[in-house]
Motif scaffolding. Structure first.
Motif, PDB file in Angstrom:
ATOM      1  N   GLU A 130     -80.650 -32.408 -30.073  1.00 48.75           N
ATOM      2  CA  GLU A 130     -80.438 -31.334 -31.040  1.00 48.75           C
ATOM      3  C   GLU A 130     -81.592 -31.288 -32.052  1.00 48.75           C
ATOM      4  OE1 GLU A 130     -77.061 -31.863 -33.571  1.00 48.75           O
ATOM      5  OE2 GLU A 130     -76.579 -29.710 -33.547  1.00 48.75           O
TER       6      GLU A 130
ATOM      7  N   LEU B 202     -70.241 -34.694 -22.837  1.00 45.35           N
ATOM      8  CA  LEU B 202     -71.272 -35.130 -23.775  1.00 45.35           C
ATOM      9  C   LEU B 202     -71.900 -33.942 -24.519  1.00 45.35           C
ATOM     10  CD1 LEU B 202     -72.815 -37.900 -21.475  1.00 45.35           C
ATOM     11  CD2 LEU B 202     -71.349 -38.269 -23.469  1.00 45.35           C
ATOM     12  N   GLY B 203     -71.613 -32.734 -24.058  1.00 47.96           N
ATOM     13  CA  GLY B 203     -71.996 -31.524 -24.796  1.00 47.96           C
ATOM     14  C   GLY B 203     -73.468 -31.145 -24.724  1.00 47.96           C
ATOM     15  N   PHE B 204     -74.184 -31.693 -23.732  1.00 48.32           N
ATOM     16  CA  PHE B 204     -75.633 -31.452 -23.658  1.00 48.32           C
ATOM     17  C   PHE B 204     -75.983 -29.975 -23.546  1.00 48.32           C
ATOM     18  CE2 PHE B 204     -76.060 -35.876 -21.526  1.00 48.32           C
ATOM     19  CZ  PHE B 204     -75.986 -36.484 -22.766  1.00 48.32           C
TER      20      PHE B 204
ATOM     21  N   TYR C  25     -77.098 -36.772 -27.769  1.00 48.51           N
ATOM     22  CA  TYR C  25     -76.816 -35.410 -28.213  1.00 48.51           C
ATOM     23  C   TYR C  25     -77.611 -35.060 -29.481  1.00 48.51           C
ATOM     24  CZ  TYR C  25     -74.184 -31.349 -29.834  1.00 48.51           C
ATOM     25  OH  TYR C  25     -73.837 -30.096 -30.272  1.00 48.51           O
ATOM     26  N   THR C  26     -77.524 -35.936 -30.471  1.00 45.32           N
ATOM     27  CA  THR C  26     -78.218 -35.701 -31.739  1.00 45.32           C
ATOM     28  C   THR C  26     -79.736 -35.660 -31.559  1.00 45.32           C
ATOM     29  OG1 THR C  26     -76.460 -37.075 -32.635  1.00 45.32           O
ATOM     30  CG2 THR C  26     -78.169 -36.397 -34.175  1.00 45.32           C
TER      31      THR C  26
ATOM     32  N   ASP D  32     -71.388 -34.664 -18.174  1.00 47.24           N
ATOM     33  CA  ASP D  32     -72.348 -33.975 -19.042  1.00 47.24           C
ATOM     34  C   ASP D  32     -71.658 -32.949 -19.937  1.00 47.24           C
ATOM     35  OD1 ASP D  32     -74.120 -35.521 -17.628  1.00 47.24           O
ATOM     36  OD2 ASP D  32     -75.287 -33.867 -16.800  1.00 47.24           O
TER      37      ASP D  32
ATOM     38  N   LYS E 145     -74.970 -27.588 -25.075  1.00 45.50           N
ATOM     39  CA  LYS E 145     -75.018 -26.895 -26.361  1.00 45.50           C
ATOM     40  C   LYS E 145     -76.392 -27.003 -27.022  1.00 45.50           C
ATOM     41  CE  LYS E 145     -70.165 -27.985 -27.036  1.00 45.50           C
ATOM     42  NZ  LYS E 145     -69.399 -29.118 -27.540  1.00 45.50           N
TER      43      LYS E 145
END
Lengths: 345, 345
Positions: free
Chosen positions: B189, B207-209, B185-186, B204, B211
């Motif tokens: 980002e 895991l917030g992908f 994620y990081t 997914d 965003k």
């Protein structure tokens, strides 16, 4: 492995149960699911819980398994729930509904949708506890003496086909005929029926349909993922030790996945062999599929009008189906479509 | 049910095993397969055979499960065999190979093709006995900061993707990057990677992908039916009482079917929710798929040249794949295609 310790001889009851299968021994994949199941339960209980499978029609006719379990004639059955469509159309949700779920979707609905919960409630009225017991995957549409080229070709067609599909096809002029499994071949040969369907290449080859009808249509839209089920008599189930219940729960799921894997592994070479006997492998024409879909929707609406049990489950099921077909149309179907036209070497 | 008789307290050994999962607890479907398995084994042995699952990386890192079982650090593992592609590409056949089998075909190859036999031989060299342990179905292609519109768009793309797919994509200019699960994620980002893939909508979303990358491509052609596996240390396996071996055999198959059903039931609503966050849901363009297929074929040929173990299994597998995709293109795919565009109500 080392010498096997045993269950204490007197700690667990010795049980001898009978399981009535709806299937004959020569259809070894579908009948074999009961053998897989019984063998594993026996192994998990070190021979104390002995369930013996009987092929149809040794104990009861293929379509009398429900009543045999319900009445306690046998403790268990292995069958296709849509055989009992005539008693109540609701049974079909435990097996296959026209234009319904494929096998993965059916298993998902049963295990992690509301399927098992809803079907258990329904089966409880019949003194049955139901378990998953295999899936054929999408079946073929069957063997036809003449190719179906238009909706008109369905008019007057004498087709050996099961309950729900028969009702749908009757709206388009088909005459659904009931013929016992062992007599389909002769009926086709004599011409007293024009078409017949069973499952798919592996079984159909054994039944010899290609020798008396040359057109093999697909898909069997009434059996997109036909599930088989194990039935246990409710009274017998409630009396079982927890360990034996656990053995049934897990062994039925093993049989469930094992049966489909066996069909999947065997069907391709059977189809290749059938293809060498000069058959005509043809999809149902799109207008025929569309007409059947429309007729199916009418049958669903009519049934829901008059049958609250059907309506309750249909409402849940149809929403699940819509979500599934939408999701599958992305990754799964795109991948399959690409793969089917690309040969690795 | 009635009072439960017990296994004789001293007849069977009390065993406490540890199972190292490659997955974190919050990915509850894939991690949950180990829980399903352990719970059932415990139940079938009335608590005597107690296997405790540990989420990654509590005992070992996600990609060190093979070594942990091989060395006897733990008795069991639950993992994806292609994590060990770097040791030997042959491991991938136990999980997923680019443009390979879908989940049903993979299960069929393992259970009723030569898959399990061949993989058992291979795993024996690593002191492991392997069992089926779930399947994700066809995965999504992952999350991309920019839409892939042409083969050229792959050049220089920093993509967090696993071993086999990475090797294929590198031929087209992709820079495969290894990033630990918790850091994807990081990295996305910050822009230190351009794209990442995990499994599908349900995971997914967690895991917030979505965003940090808006384009969701499909299909994940490198994971058409990614199988998970349970590993048991060969030495430990050979010492087990037969009853405990049977419990592992059947419980692993229950976990196998249960995990996929859970993903299938959960993915559709997760995809619908993701879709509300203004993502761009796009198939890989056909020329991209074709270029990847060609590159995959090259990687297979190169690997077969230098790796006799890979070649032996590839030869069996590629014939099985061809037969399966041919057969599926008739009933199964035709049915799915029709259903995906026809909504019942």
């Amino acid at each position: 492995s080392v010498a096997t310790p045993s269950l204490a001889a007197d700690a667990l009851p010795s049980l001898n149960w009978r399981l009535a299968s709806s299937f004959p021994k020569n259809l070894d994949t579908i009948y074999g699911a009961a053998e897989t199941f019984c063998n594993r339960v026996k192994e998990l209980t070190e021979g104390k819980f002995n369930i013996r499978p009987y092929a149809a029609p040794e104990l009861v006719p293929f379509n009398a398994v429900l009543d045999a379990v319900k009445d306690g004639t046998v403790e268990m059955g292995h069958t296709a729930s849509y055989y009992y469509y005539g008693k109540d159309a609701t049974f079909a949700f435990d097996c296959a509904v026209p234009f319904g779920l494929n096998s993965r979707q059916q298993t998902a609905w049963m295990m992690h949708g509301n399927g098992m919960k809803l079907m258990r409630e329904f089966f409880a009225e019949h003194n049955v506890v139901n378990f998953l017991g295999g899936n054929t995957g999408t079946q073929m549409g069957g063997w036809f003496r003449k190719e179906i080229k238009s909706v008109d070709d369905l008019k007057g067609l004498k087709f050996r086909v099961g309950g729900f599909a028969g009702k749908v096809l009757a709206k388009l002029g088909v005459v659904p005929v009931q013929v016992a499994g062992g007599e389909i071949y002769t009926s086709l040969e004599k011409g007293s029926i024009d078409a017949a369907e069973w499952v798919g290449p592996y079984d159909d080859e054994k039944l010899g349909f290609n020798k008396v009808a040359k057109v093999y249509h697909y898909p069997g839209w009434w059996e997109g993922g036909a599930q088989l089920s194990f039935y246990v008599g409710k009274k017998e189930w409630d009396k079982l030790p927890k360990l034996y219940q656990a053995a049934i729960e897990t062994a039925s799921l093993e049989a469930h996945v094992n049966m489909q894997a066996k069909y999947d592994a065997r069907n391709p070479s059977a189809l290749a062999r059938l293809n060498q006997s000069k058959i005509l492998l043809r999809p149902f024409p799109q207008p025929v599929m569309e007409a059947c879909f429309k007729a199916a929707q009418e049958v669903f609406s009519e049934e829901a009008e008059i049958n609250p049990k059907f309506k309750k489950i249909y409402t849940d099921w149809v929403a699940f189906r819509q979500n599934q077909t939408t999701w599958f149309s992305f990754a799964e179907d795109t991948f399959s479509r690409f793969n089917s036209t690309h040969k690795l070497k």
